[in-house]
Motif scaffolding. Sequence first.
Motif, PDB file in Angstrom:
ATOM      1  N   TYR A 168       0.584  -0.658   0.175  1.00  0.00           N
ATOM      2  CA  TYR A 168      -0.107   0.082  -0.220  1.00  0.00           C
ATOM      3  C   TYR A 168       0.658   1.216  -0.198  1.00  0.00           C
ATOM      4  O   TYR A 168       1.732   1.164   0.178  1.00  0.00           O
ATOM      5  N   GLY A 169       0.298   3.027  -0.188  1.00  0.00           N
ATOM      6  CA  GLY A 169       0.781   3.306  -0.522  1.00  0.00           C
ATOM      7  C   GLY A 169       0.870   4.317  -1.766  1.00  0.00           C
ATOM      8  O   GLY A 169       1.703   2.885  -3.063  1.00  0.00           O
ATOM      9  N   GLU A 218     -14.060   0.283   4.170  1.00  0.00           N
ATOM     10  CA  GLU A 218     -12.799  -1.089   3.384  1.00  0.00           C
ATOM     11  C   GLU A 218     -11.578  -1.603   3.007  1.00  0.00           C
ATOM     12  O   GLU A 218     -11.148  -1.967   3.144  1.00  0.00           O
ATOM     13  N   LEU A 219     -11.414  -0.197   2.589  1.00  0.00           N
ATOM     14  CA  LEU A 219      -9.964  -0.125   2.023  1.00  0.00           C
ATOM     15  C   LEU A 219      -8.783  -0.665   3.398  1.00  0.00           C
ATOM     16  O   LEU A 219      -7.756  -1.046   3.438  1.00  0.00           O
ATOM     17  N   THR A 220      -9.219  -0.019   4.592  1.00  0.00           N
ATOM     18  CA  THR A 220      -8.328   0.366   5.982  1.00  0.00           C
ATOM     19  C   THR A 220      -8.438  -1.296   6.262  1.00  0.00           C
ATOM     20  O   THR A 220      -7.119  -1.965   6.434  1.00  0.00           O
ATOM     21  N   GLY A 271      -3.075   4.888   2.658  1.00  0.00           N
ATOM     22  CA  GLY A 271      -2.112   6.274   1.371  1.00  0.00           C
ATOM     23  C   GLY A 271      -3.165   6.061   0.120  1.00  0.00           C
ATOM     24  O   GLY A 271      -3.477   6.405  -1.052  1.00  0.00           O
ATOM     25  N   GLY A 272      -4.459   5.504   0.319  1.00  0.00           N
ATOM     26  CA  GLY A 272      -5.937   5.567  -1.081  1.00  0.00           C
ATOM     27  C   GLY A 272      -6.117   4.376  -1.554  1.00  0.00           C
ATOM     28  O   GLY A 272      -5.848   4.478  -2.628  1.00  0.00           O
ATOM     29  N   VAL A 273      -4.241   3.588  -1.684  1.00  0.00           N
ATOM     30  CA  VAL A 273      -4.146   2.279  -2.678  1.00  0.00           C
ATOM     31  C   VAL A 273      -3.719   1.170  -2.195  1.00  0.00           C
ATOM     32  O   VAL A 273      -3.179   1.313  -1.025  1.00  0.00           O
ATOM     33  N   CYS A 274      -4.034  -0.026  -2.150  1.00  0.00           N
ATOM     34  CA  CYS A 274      -3.745  -0.809  -2.098  1.00  0.00           C
ATOM     35  C   CYS A 274      -3.619  -2.317  -2.869  1.00  0.00           C
ATOM     36  O   CYS A 274      -4.327  -2.346  -3.565  1.00  0.00           O
ATOM     37  N   VAL A 317      -2.194  -8.636  -7.881  1.00  0.00           N
ATOM     38  CA  VAL A 317      -3.200 -10.136  -8.243  1.00  0.00           C
ATOM     39  C   VAL A 317      -4.706  -9.579  -7.835  1.00  0.00           C
ATOM     40  O   VAL A 317      -5.312 -10.092  -8.676  1.00  0.00           O
ATOM     41  N   ARG A 318      -4.668  -8.285  -7.130  1.00  0.00           N
ATOM     42  CA  ARG A 318      -6.389  -7.245  -6.962  1.00  0.00           C
ATOM     43  C   ARG A 318      -5.626  -6.313  -6.011  1.00  0.00           C
ATOM     44  O   ARG A 318      -4.594  -6.319  -5.995  1.00  0.00           O
ATOM     45  N   ALA A 319      -6.853  -5.244  -6.667  1.00  0.00           N
ATOM     46  CA  ALA A 319      -6.156  -3.998  -6.095  1.00  0.00           C
ATOM     47  C   ALA A 319      -7.893  -3.108  -5.889  1.00  0.00           C
ATOM     48  O   ALA A 319      -8.646  -3.415  -5.909  1.00  0.00           O
ATOM     49  N   TRP A 320      -7.757  -1.648  -4.595  1.00  0.00           N
ATOM     50  CA  TRP A 320      -8.777  -2.404  -3.837  1.00  0.00           C
ATOM     51  C   TRP A 320      -8.106  -0.015  -3.393  1.00  0.00           C
ATOM     52  O   TRP A 320      -6.805   0.545  -4.223  1.00  0.00           O
ATOM     53  N   PHE A 321      -8.863   0.896  -4.195  1.00  0.00           N
ATOM     54  CA  PHE A 321      -8.339   2.234  -4.521  1.00  0.00           C
ATOM     55  C   PHE A 321      -9.491   2.496  -3.262  1.00  0.00           C
ATOM     56  O   PHE A 321     -11.049   2.501  -3.539  1.00  0.00           O
ATOM     57  N   LEU A 322      -9.544   4.367  -3.075  1.00  0.00           N
ATOM     58  CA  LEU A 322     -10.067   4.820  -3.103  1.00  0.00           C
ATOM     59  C   LEU A 322     -10.341   5.951  -4.367  1.00  0.00           C
ATOM     60  O   LEU A 322      -9.745   5.939  -4.873  1.00  0.00           O
TER      61      LEU A 322
END
Length: 388
Positions: A149-150, A199-201, A210-213, A166-171
């Motif tokens: 993340y970051g 959800e990102l947490t 930092g808004g992305v993982c 593999v997978r990603a999460w974004f704000l």
Amino acid sequence: MSDSAGSKSGKVRVMYVRNEDEKKNSRTGDGARDRRNDNEKTVLRDNRDKDGRGKPRDNRDNRDKDGRTKPRDPRDMNPRYVRENPHRNNDNAGRDDRADYGRGSDSPWKTVSRALDAVETPDHCGIVGKSRLDSEQIRRQRQEETRVYGENACQALFTNRPDAIVRAWFLQEVTPRFREALRWMAANRKAYHVVDDEELTKASGTDHHGGVCFLIKKRQGSDVNDYLAQAQAKETDCVLALEDVGNPHNLGGIVRSCAHFGVEGVLIHDPSLLESGAAVRTAEGGAEHVNAIQTDSFPAALDAFRAAGYTIATTSSHKGQPLAQTALPKKVVLVVGDESDGLTDSTWQQGDLPLSIGGTGKVESLNISVATGILLSEWWRQHSITEE
């Protein structure tokens, strides 16, 4: 009651005689109402028959002992319910239908009870796969993956090795800066989710995401012999050896300094430590330019580097040659240890060149990340390496 009618012989008086029942009904008014209701029902039935709309239900047999019409169950007014519950029209219509609902009817919503041993094991047909994946396979998969993340770390990872994602999460607010990454993941069928902060947490395991993982595949550390085979042609090379350094934030700072000063190899017992989310985030993208060199035996690994022409430089906070007065060799392994205890005695004695960083002495030692940055900076200054 009487009426008069005119005729040639004069007026004729006509008498109407009622029996006692009719007199009683006329006094109560019930008989008149019943006859009026019957006449209206007859007319209604005749109208329905003529128009072909079917006969309405007759309530004449649905009266209480006082002759009043009982209220009809609202469910009986629903044609579908009547079709699916024919038992309400039989002689037992007055009993509680809910007790038998779904047991003797043709309703598609009926409940079927089965014994525990008759319950079938769900088959996910490979879509979810929980019934097919064993625990050992899940454990191996989790060991091979990690979360990064970051914003800077994830941008650098996408630039250098997007296939590892593999997978990603974004704000939502960071998606404009990851437009290329989103387009690439959509084209390559990589799952990504635009979520809220909570959800990102959960996905990243930290508030400092930092808004992305990214969920990524871990890199496997290089073997000592493999690294030496690739670095054999180098005239100048600095390798950093970390003994018992495990703090992820310190590791992230060290990796960031390595990337800045051109150090490509980091000798470490557990390479996965350099892949932790906190370390990669602290490295701010530097982790993509540094390779882990895995070893199970520090003394054996140092002996292998010495045999390949490297000088082993050990470091301490209070003994050794001052760094500022020492000429560092072109090919060197800088060995640093845990900041609380430093290097073990066996590793210190294995060194060819003991080094220390001079200072005022007002503090016992420097932070391991800061000390490493100073060592690498001096080696870079002396050899003036330029990137082509």
